[in-house]
Design an enzyme around this catalytic site. Structure first.
Site, PDB file in Angstrom:
ATOM      1  N   TYR A 313       0.867  -1.188   0.000  1.00  0.00           N
ATOM      2  CA  TYR A 313       0.000   0.000   0.000  1.00  0.00           C
ATOM      3  C   TYR A 313       0.905   1.240   0.000  1.00  0.00           C
ATOM      4  O   TYR A 313       0.792   2.094   0.884  1.00  0.00           O
ATOM      5  CB  TYR A 313      -0.922   0.044   1.220  1.00  0.00           C
ATOM      6  CG  TYR A 313      -1.717  -1.209   1.488  1.00  0.00           C
ATOM      7  CD1 TYR A 313      -2.987  -1.385   0.929  1.00  0.00           C
ATOM      8  CD2 TYR A 313      -1.217  -2.220   2.309  1.00  0.00           C
ATOM      9  CE1 TYR A 313      -3.724  -2.530   1.197  1.00  0.00           C
ATOM     10  CE2 TYR A 313      -1.944  -3.362   2.573  1.00  0.00           C
ATOM     11  CZ  TYR A 313      -3.203  -3.505   2.022  1.00  0.00           C
ATOM     12  OH  TYR A 313      -3.934  -4.641   2.290  1.00  0.00           O
ATOM     13  N   CYS A 409      -4.492   3.880   9.931  1.00  0.00           N
ATOM     14  CA  CYS A 409      -5.281   5.090  10.160  1.00  0.00           C
ATOM     15  C   CYS A 409      -6.616   4.746  10.815  1.00  0.00           C
ATOM     16  O   CYS A 409      -7.520   5.575  10.861  1.00  0.00           O
ATOM     17  CB  CYS A 409      -5.474   5.862   8.859  1.00  0.00           C
ATOM     18  SG  CYS A 409      -6.084   4.867   7.521  1.00  0.00           S
TER      19      CYS A 409
HETATM   20  N1  SAH Z   1       2.019   4.468   2.254  1.00  0.00           N
HETATM   21  C1  SAH Z   1       1.514   5.563   1.506  1.00  0.00           C
HETATM   22  C2  SAH Z   1       0.019   5.449   1.178  1.00  0.00           C
HETATM   23  C3  SAH Z   1      -0.899   5.031   2.270  1.00  0.00           C
HETATM   24  S1  SAH Z   1      -2.632   5.224   1.971  1.00  0.00           S
HETATM   25  C4  SAH Z   1       1.844   6.877   2.174  1.00  0.00           C
HETATM   26  O1  SAH Z   1       2.285   6.902   3.313  1.00  0.00           O
HETATM   27  O2  SAH Z   1       1.666   7.920   1.532  1.00  0.00           O
HETATM   28  C5  SAH Z   1      -3.133   3.676   1.447  1.00  0.00           C
HETATM   29  C6  SAH Z   1      -2.782   3.355   0.009  1.00  0.00           C
HETATM   30  O3  SAH Z   1      -3.288   2.061  -0.278  1.00  0.00           O
HETATM   31  C7  SAH Z   1      -3.401   4.280  -1.044  1.00  0.00           C
HETATM   32  O4  SAH Z   1      -2.392   4.774  -1.887  1.00  0.00           O
HETATM   33  C8  SAH Z   1      -4.369   3.367  -1.820  1.00  0.00           C
HETATM   34  O5  SAH Z   1      -4.448   3.688  -3.181  1.00  0.00           O
HETATM   35  C9  SAH Z   1      -3.719   2.012  -1.622  1.00  0.00           C
HETATM   36  N2  SAH Z   1      -4.601   0.854  -1.747  1.00  0.00           N
HETATM   37  C10 SAH Z   1      -5.911   0.755  -1.401  1.00  0.00           C
HETATM   38  N3  SAH Z   1      -6.367  -0.498  -1.606  1.00  0.00           N
HETATM   39  C11 SAH Z   1      -5.313  -1.214  -2.078  1.00  0.00           C
HETATM   40  C12 SAH Z   1      -5.163  -2.570  -2.470  1.00  0.00           C
HETATM   41  N4  SAH Z   1      -6.179  -3.438  -2.400  1.00  0.00           N
HETATM   42  N5  SAH Z   1      -3.962  -2.969  -2.906  1.00  0.00           N
HETATM   43  C13 SAH Z   1      -2.910  -2.089  -2.972  1.00  0.00           C
HETATM   44  N6  SAH Z   1      -3.000  -0.807  -2.615  1.00  0.00           N
HETATM   45  C14 SAH Z   1      -4.183  -0.362  -2.181  1.00  0.00           C
END
Ligand code: SAH
Length: 453
Positions: A313, A409
Site C-alpha cells: 500500500y 489510520c
Molecule cells: N504508504 C503511503 C500510502 C498510504 S494510503 C503513504 O504513506 O503515503 C493507502 C494506500 O493504499 C493508497 O495509496 C491506496 O491507493 C492504496 N490501496 C488501497 N487499496 C489497495 C489494495 N487493495 N492494494 C494495494 N493498494 C491499495
C-alpha cells in the site's frame, strides 16, 4: 421509553474515541456529538435503537469546565472537526485512550500500554489538501464548503482553520469566478450541472500549489479567466488541472485528468527527499507529522543496509523511499497506476536505484511474492481504513519477515488485524499513536511486530 423528539435532561459522562459525548437515560446510552464530559444539557432525541439512542443538544444548561469556545463558526454543523469544543490536550487524551481501548478490547492485547501519542505543534493550518464540494441551495445560492456530519449537506463557505489561508483565498477566487460567469454547478440528486468539487494541494516544504477542478464534463467555460485569476492571486500556483468525473458516484475524483495550466504535478520535500505528487496519488495530508510518522516507522524497521524491504500500500512510494537508502532492496506495491508512476519517478528524482514498484492489489501481489519464495526481512503495511484483507496477512506470514511495521489510520481495524497476525506468530513489540489529523476524529498508529525466532 425514549422516543423521537423527546426533550430530556442529560449529563455527559463519557466521550467516544470518535468524539461523541454519551449520556444515560432510561437505561440507554444516548450519543450526542459536540458535547464534553461534564456538560449538563437538554437533549432532543433524534433516533432510538434497541439499546442506544442519538440526540442533539437543545440547550446547554451547564457547560463542562473542560469545554472551550469553538473558534470556527461552522463547527457545530460541519462534519470535519469533532473536537473543536475541547482543548487540544483533552483531544489527545481521548485519542490515546481510543488506541488503548481498541488494542485491548478488540486486539486482545493484555497489559499493554502504547507510548504517548505524538501530538502536533500547531493543530491548525496543517492540511496540505482540501476538497470542497460545490452546489446550490434551495434558493439557488452558491454553496462551497464541507459536508455536514453524516450528510451531503454543504456547510460553510470554503474557509477552514485546518487548511492554510492560501486555500481559503483561492477558494474565494473560484467562488467569485463561478458567480461572475454563472458557471454551472453540480446537483448530486439530478446528476446534472458541471462543477462538482474544488480540490487543492500544497507542498508545505516547496510552497507549490495545485488547483484541481472536478467537473461533470471535459471543458470549463471561461477557463482562461479562471487561470489568470488563480495565478495572479498566488504565484505559487504551479499546476491547474481539470479532473473529469461523469459518474453518478460519491467518489470525488474521476480517472481522467487534463492539465490546463503549468505542470501535471507539484513537488514537495519530505524526509529530505523530493516527491512528485499528481492529483490522483495519495500523499499524506500533514507534512510535519508525516516526517515524525515515517521517522518512527524507520526506527521500528531498524534497517542496517542488508535488508529486503517490502512496502505494501505504498501510494507514491513515500514511506519505502524514505527508508530505501538504508535497505538493500525495496519492493513497493500499490493499486493506483498514477501513484506507481509517481513512485517510480520519485525513486529516480532521489537517485534511488534499489527500488522496484508493482501496480497490483496488495493481496494478489503478496501472494505472488510469497509463491515466488520472496523472503523480505521487513514488511511495512499502510492500508486504507478498512485494514488488510485476511489473504494479505496470510501471504505476509508465509513470507515470514522478521519484522512487520503496521502504519494504520484506524485503530479498530488495526486491532482486528493484530489479532490475526498474533495467531500467525507475530507479536506486538511496540505501539505509538501519532496525531496526523488534529481536531478530527482520526488517529494514526504505528506498530512494530516481530515474528517467532
Ligand atoms: N504508504 C503511503 C500510502 C498510504 S494510503 C503513504 O504513506 O503515503 C493507502 C494506500 O493504499 C493508497 O495509496 C491506496 O491507493 C492504496 N490501496 C488501497 N487499496 C489497495 C489494495 N487493495 N492494494 C494495494 N493498494 C491499495
Amino acid at each position: 421509553m425514549l422516543k423521537k423528539n423527546d426533550i430530556i435532561p442529560l449529563e455527559i459522562s463519557e466521550i467516544t474515541g470518535q468524539g461523541s459525548g454519551i449520556g444515560r437515560a432510561d437505561g440507554m446510552a444516548v450519543f450526542i456529538p459536540h458535547t464534553a464530559v461534564g456538560d449538563k444539557i437538554e437533549a432532543r432525541i433524534l433516533k432510538v435503537k434497541k439499546s442506544y439512542a442519538f440526540a442533539k443538544t437543545e440547550t446547554l444548561l451547564e457547560p463542562s469546565p473542560i469545554r472551550t469556545e469553538p473558534d470556527c463558526k461552522w463547527s457545530a454543523k460541519c462534519g470535519g472537526c469533532v473536537f473543536r469544543h475541547l482543548s487540544y490536550e483533552e483531544e489527545l487524551k481521548i485519542k490515546q485512550r481510543r488506541v488503548f481501548d481498541a488494542l485491548t478490547r478488540i486486539g486482545g492485547l493484555e497489559d499493554f500500554i502504547p507510548h504517548d501519542i505524538i501530538g502536533c505543534d500547531d493543530p491548525d493550518g496543517y492540511r496540505n489538501k482540501t476538497q470542497l464540494p460545490v452546489g446550490r441551495d434551495k434558493n439557488g445560492d452558491l454553496l462551497m464548503g464541507f459536508y455536514g456530519s453524516h450528510s451531503h449537506r454543504i456547510v460553510g463557505n470554503g474557509d477552514c482553520r485546518l487548511q492554510p489561508d492560501e486555500f481559503n483565498i483561492l477558494a474565494k477566487v473560484v467562488r467569485e469566478w463561478i458567480e461572475e460567469f454563472n458557471i454551472s454547478v453540480y446537483n448530486e440528486e439530478l446528476h446534472k450541472g458541471l462543477l462538482r468539487h474544488l480540490y487543492m494541494r500544497k507542498g508545505f516544504s516547496s510552497g507549490e500549489i495545485m488547483v484541481c477542478l472536478v467537473a461533470n464534463g471535459d471543458t470549463l467555460p471561461h477557463e482562461k479567466e479562471l487561470i489568470n485569476r488563480l495565478t495572479s492571486c498566488n504565484k505559487n500556483v504551479k499546476s491547474i488541472v481539470l479532473n473529469i468525473n461523469r459518474e453518478k458516484t460519491n467518489v470525488i475524483l474521476g480517472k481522467e485528468c487534463r492539465t490546463i495550466y503549468g505542470s501535471d504535478h507539484i513537488t514537495d520535500k519530505l524526509c529530505g527527499l523530493r516527491f512528485n505528487i499528481s492529483p490522483l496519488s495519495f500523499y499524506q495530508i500533514n507534512h510535519d507529522q508525516t516526517e515524525k510518522l515515517y521517522g518512527l516507522a524507520a526506527r521500528y524497521a531498524g534497517l542496517s543496509g542488508k535488508e529486503l524491504l517490502i512496502d505494501l500500500y505504498c501510494g507514491a512510494g513515500t514511506i519505502g523511499l524514505s527508508m530505501a537508502k538504508k535497505a538493500k532492496k525495496l519492493i513497493g506495491v500499490e493499486i493506483i497506476p498514477q501513484a506507481i508512476e509517481n513512485a517510480k519517478e520519485n525513486a529516480m528524482l532521489n537517485d534511488i536505484d534499489n527500488a522496484e514498484f508493482v501496480c497490483a492489489d496488495a493481496s494478489q501481489a503478496a501472494k505472488q511474492l510469497a509463491e515466488r519464495g520472496t523472503s523480505p526481512d521487513v514488511v511495512v503495511i499502510d492500508p486504507p481504513r478498512k485494514g488488510c484483507d485476511n489473504s494479505v496477512i496470510e501471504a505476509i506470514a508465509v513470507m515470514s519477515p522478521k519484522k512487520i511495521v503496521y502504519v494504520s489510520c484506524d485503530p479498530e481495524t488495526l486491532a482486528r488485524d493484530l489479532k490475526i497476525f498474533d495467531s500467525l506468530g507475530y507479536s506486538v513489540e511496540d505501539v505509538t499513536p501519532v496525531d496526523m489529523f488534529p481536531r478530527t476524529a482520526h488517529v494514526e498508529t504505528v506498530v512494530w511486530m516481530s515474528g517467532e525466532e
